[in-house]
Design a protein around this motif. Structure first.
Motif, PDB file in Angstrom:
ATOM      1  N   ASP A   1      -7.928   5.615   4.072  1.00 35.34           N
ATOM      2  CA  ASP A   1      -6.657   5.568   3.358  1.00 35.34           C
ATOM      3  C   ASP A   1      -6.049   6.951   3.332  1.00 35.34           C
ATOM      4  O   ASP A   1      -6.735   7.933   3.023  1.00 35.34           O
ATOM      5  N   ILE A   2      -4.775   7.032   3.662  1.00 34.81           N
ATOM      6  CA  ILE A   2      -4.058   8.304   3.636  1.00 34.81           C
ATOM      7  C   ILE A   2      -2.771   8.083   2.860  1.00 34.81           C
ATOM      8  O   ILE A   2      -2.002   7.173   3.172  1.00 34.81           O
ATOM      9  N   LYS A   3      -2.549   8.899   1.832  1.00 30.76           N
ATOM     10  CA  LYS A   3      -1.294   8.820   1.091  1.00 30.76           C
ATOM     11  C   LYS A   3      -0.219   9.562   1.840  1.00 30.76           C
ATOM     12  O   LYS A   3      -0.370  10.710   2.202  1.00 30.76           O
ATOM     13  N   LEU A   4       0.873   8.899   2.086  1.00 31.43           N
ATOM     14  CA  LEU A   4       1.995   9.528   2.786  1.00 31.43           C
ATOM     15  C   LEU A   4       3.205   9.576   1.873  1.00 31.43           C
ATOM     16  O   LEU A   4       3.429   8.793   1.052  1.00 31.43           O
TER      17      LEU A   4
END
Length: 68
Positions: free
Chosen positions: A65-68
């Motif tokens: 998961d990567i917060k953008l």
């Protein structure tokens, strides 16, 4: 002799694209089953004259998961 390959399948427009990660061979089909069958044939043809070595590098597939 049989070999295990790591395969990635992705839907692109109206096609499923199957890619073999160990040797970058890819094929496609209208269904997942067709894409895998076409990829199997392509890999068999690729190794027709020369069999792969018994030692493939270990491949790990995961998600993150990567917060953008």
């Amino acid at each position: 002799m049989s070999f295990k390959f790591t395969v990635f399948v992705q839907k692109e427009d109206d096609w499923y694209v199957a890619k073999c990660l160990e040797n970058n061979i890819a094929s496609q089909g209208k269904t997942i089953e067709e894409a895998l069958a076409n990829l199997k044939e392509a890999v068999e043809l690729f190794y027709e004259d020369e069999k792969p070595s018994d030692e493939f590098p270990q491949t790990f597939i995961t998600t993150m998961d990567i917060k953008l």
